[in-house]
Design an enzyme around this catalytic site. Structure first.
Site, PDB file in Angstrom:
ATOM      1  CG  ASP A   1      -1.740   8.134   0.264  1.00 21.51           C
ATOM      2  OD1 ASP A   1      -0.446   8.301   0.140  1.00 21.51           O
ATOM      3  OD2 ASP A   1      -2.642   8.170  -0.189  1.00 21.51           O
TER       4      ASP A   1
ATOM      5  CG  ASP B   1      -1.611   0.997   1.728  1.00 23.79           C
ATOM      6  OD1 ASP B   1      -1.990   2.123   0.385  1.00 23.79           O
ATOM      7  OD2 ASP B   1      -2.008   1.710   2.795  1.00 23.79           O
TER       8      ASP B   1
HETATM    9 MG   LIG Z   1      -2.812   2.987   3.699  1.00 24.82          MG
END
Ligand SMILES: [Mg+2]
Ligand SMILES: [Zn+2]
Length: 186
Positions: free
Chosen positions: A21, A19
């Protein structure tokens, strides 16, 4: 679903899905909207460099609904992407591919996590067996997306961030990407 692929493809010994952010860079409640708001975690850059040295390719899997919410312009989005790629490369890492969902939840697209579609697409592109794949994310929807794709989800819970919600099941949790990578590839 947006798919960015590095070129040319190096022959990797393995792959890891990550992932963006909150894992690679600091997240913000009002979305990471432009390159000025994109701050990579030093530990994440180290982790990506370590993966590269071990010839394990990193693939980014990221929801970016700020785009279709009208909060992130396409120019800003690609600038952020380019900044991430170059910052990672400058510190010795490499990103093989990045898959992004630009949709808002109300658009009911197929790709937004917790849908497994971006993970599944990455697995098809790189001929990865989902049962052998690992997806590292910081949200419960990341862990759900991993489960929906049939791969192992690993959760990042940064200790520098306050409130903890309830952990579920036997999901492995690490405090940052560097710890996770060292935990997975000791
Ligand atoms: Mg995230
Ligand atoms: Zn989508």
């Amino acid at each position: 679903m947006l798919v960015w692929l590095d070129s040319p493809q190096a022959a990797a010994r393995g792959f890891i899905l990550i992932d963006r952010d909150g894992v690679v860079n600091e997240n913000r409640p009002d979305y990471v909207k432009n390159v000025r708001e994109f701050h990579a975690y030093p530990d994440a850059l180290q982790a990506l460099a370590l993966l590269n040295r071990r010839n394990i390719s990193a693939i980014i899997i990221s929801n970016q609904s700020g785009i279709n919410r009208g909060l992130i312009s396409w120019d800003d989005f690609w600038q952020m992407h380019d900044a991430m790629i170059s910052e990672v490369e400058q510190s010795g890492g490499k990103i093989a591919a990045a898959l992004y969902c630009p949709h808002r939840p109300d658009e009911l697209c197929g790709c937004r996590k917790p849908s497994p579609d971006m993970i599944s697409a990455a697995c098809r592109l790189f001929e990865i067996d989902p049962r052998q794949a690992i997806f590292i994310g910081d949200s419960i929807t990341d862990i759900e997306a991993a489960a929906n794709a049939g791969c192992l989800g690993i959760r990042i819970r940064r200790t520098d961030e306050g409130s903890l919600d309830v952990e579920r099941g036997s999901t492995q949790v690490f405090s940052n990407l560097a710890d996770a990578v060292l935990g997975i590839y000791p």
